[in-house]
Design a protein around this motif. Structure first.
Motif: not given
Length: 441
Positions: A185-206
């Motif tokens: 994840l890339l998050l805005d340090s002031q607001t906590g909102q994502a500044v780019a779409p997050g990615v999941s590097l593993r299909p088994d993430a739960d």
């Protein structure tokens, strides 16, 4: 040992104290400005994150006072696994695995008193804090990443898949968060909102099982996708991970970029490099950001071209210890061996590595910290008494420059942090913090 020095400021000292308070207040006001000033968060001066900096190089530029002495000690009440941090305002941050009470502490450097302490969920004990120039703290627990003010108030929360590992700044105002289940994840340090779409590097993430694989992060097993803090090259807008893909027989090194394309920021693969036995621990960048160093699982250091992932050289040292190392701008490397191993240095010669000095008489029990002063801080164990001491040694030949006592310290330490003013702190795995300062006049 606990020593506390308390004096009421008078005269010029009182004026200086008031001026300092007003300066802090001014910073607080500016951090809430209307945007006229650039208030984006950046790493705090001092030892602001795991590895001391974005590169994980454990290198310190400040020079420590010649009259450095033990100022105070403090127990956390439980084992310490992650290296501590020291903010630009000299506050010491540490996490601990405690049965009850607080497991997150921010301590005042003058006497070790608590600025604040928190009870957070599982996984926080494996993390070092990330601290910005306002003393805001960024830290994760199972299923959640949080930002705190310097006094412990929650600024924002962001849900995660897995346990966030020690975070880094990717750019001014942007926090890079990676998790044990392979989320990035890339998050805005002031607001906590994502500044780019997050990615999941593993299909088994739960997301429903945020602590899944956490035990494997201690043993560096396959169910922990990302077990160590990334190394970040802010100029190239690229970061590096030791990553274990789902179903793979070994972990690998991955580089991802986060540059803007057509005005949009996105996380993209840059390269992947397979190391025959897999990798372990934390990737480390050279000061010129052209070389990435990693440990393999058979006890060798690999040097990779940071732009392409191509192998430059590998060098066997006999063990990987915590899977960490310290690297100076001149190419001196002090790897962390297994606990009690001799203290050694290695020199990067570009296309090869060569042996440096070796101290067979020292049983090193910590990650070292190299300094601009041409020295290295390390904790060593007496082979007879098992007592620990903090040593400063020459980075050119390994000779001892000074020795500082760590009263009643046993076991091993998680690293040595150096503040922006050259103060030094370390913590034992059994949960005791030691802070060294110049004598108060």
């Amino acid at each position: 040992m606990r020593r506390t020095r308390t004096r009421r400021p008078t005269g010029a000292a009182a004026v200086a104290r008031v001026a300092a308070v007003l300066a802090v207040a001014a910073v607080a006001v500016s951090s809430c400005s209307d945007g006229t000033d650039d208030v984006r968060s950046i790493p705090s001066a001092g030892w602001s994150s795991y590895g001391g900096n974005a590169s994980n190089s454990n290198f310190a530029y400040p020079t420590s006072p010649n009259d450095l002495e033990l100022s105070w000690t403090r127990p956390t009440g439980g084992p310490i696994s992650a290296p501590l941090t020291i903010s630009g305002r000299q506050n010491v941050g540490v996490t601990s695995r405690t049965d009850n009470g607080c497991n997150v502490f921010v301590l005042d450097s003058r006497a070790g008193r608590k600025n604040f302490c928190k009870r957070m969920a599982a996984g926080v004990e494996l993390n070092s804090m990330l601290v910005d120039q306002y003393d805001n703290v960024y830290l994760g627990e199972a299923g959640l990443f949080l930002a705190y003010t310097g006094s412990g108030g929650i600024r924002w929360r962001f849900p995660t898949v897995g346990v966030p590992v020690s975070a880094k700044f990717a750019a001014p105002g942007t926090v890079l968060v990676t998790t044990t289940q392979g989320q990035v994840l890339l998050l805005d340090s002031q607001t906590g909102q994502a500044v780019a779409p997050g990615v999941s590097l593993r299909p088994d993430a739960d997301a429903s099982q945020p602590s899944f694989g956490l035990g494997d992060c201690v043993s560096a097993g396959p169910n922990c996708a990302i077990g160590a803090s990334p190394a970040v090259d802010e100029q190239a807008q690229r970061f590096y991970l030791n990553f274990w893909p789902q179903g793979a027989i070994a972990s690998e090194v991955r580089a991802l970029s986060y540059s803007e394309v057509n005005g949009d920021r996105a996380l993209r693969d840059s390269w992947t490099t397979q190391i025959p036995s897999g990798v372990i621990g934390t990737p480390t960048l050279s000061s010129d950001r052209t070389t990435l160093y990693v440990f393999d699982r058979l006890g060798s250091i690999y040097a990779l071209d940071a732009a392409t992932g191509k192998r430059k050289w590998d060098y066997f040292i006999g063990g990987y210890g915590f899977g960490t190392m310290t690297v100076s701008p001149d190419g001196t490397i002090i790897p962390t061996g297994v606990i009690g191993a001799p203290l050694i240095s290695v020199k990067d010669r570009g296309d090869r590595a060569e042996a440096g000095w070796r101290r067979n008489d020292l049983q090193a029990v910590s990650l070292s910290t190299l300094t601009e002063a041409g020295t290295a801080w390390v904790v060593a164990r007496n082979p007879q008494t098992k007592a620990l001491k903090l040593l400063e040694v020459s980075s050119s030949d390994g000779t001892t420059k000074r020795t500082l006592d760590l009263p009643q310290a046993v076991g091993f330490t998680t690293g040595v942090a150096v503040s922006a003013s050259g103060r030094v702190a370390t913590a034992t795995n059994l949960g005791e913090i030691y802070f060294f300062d110049a004598p108060k006049s």
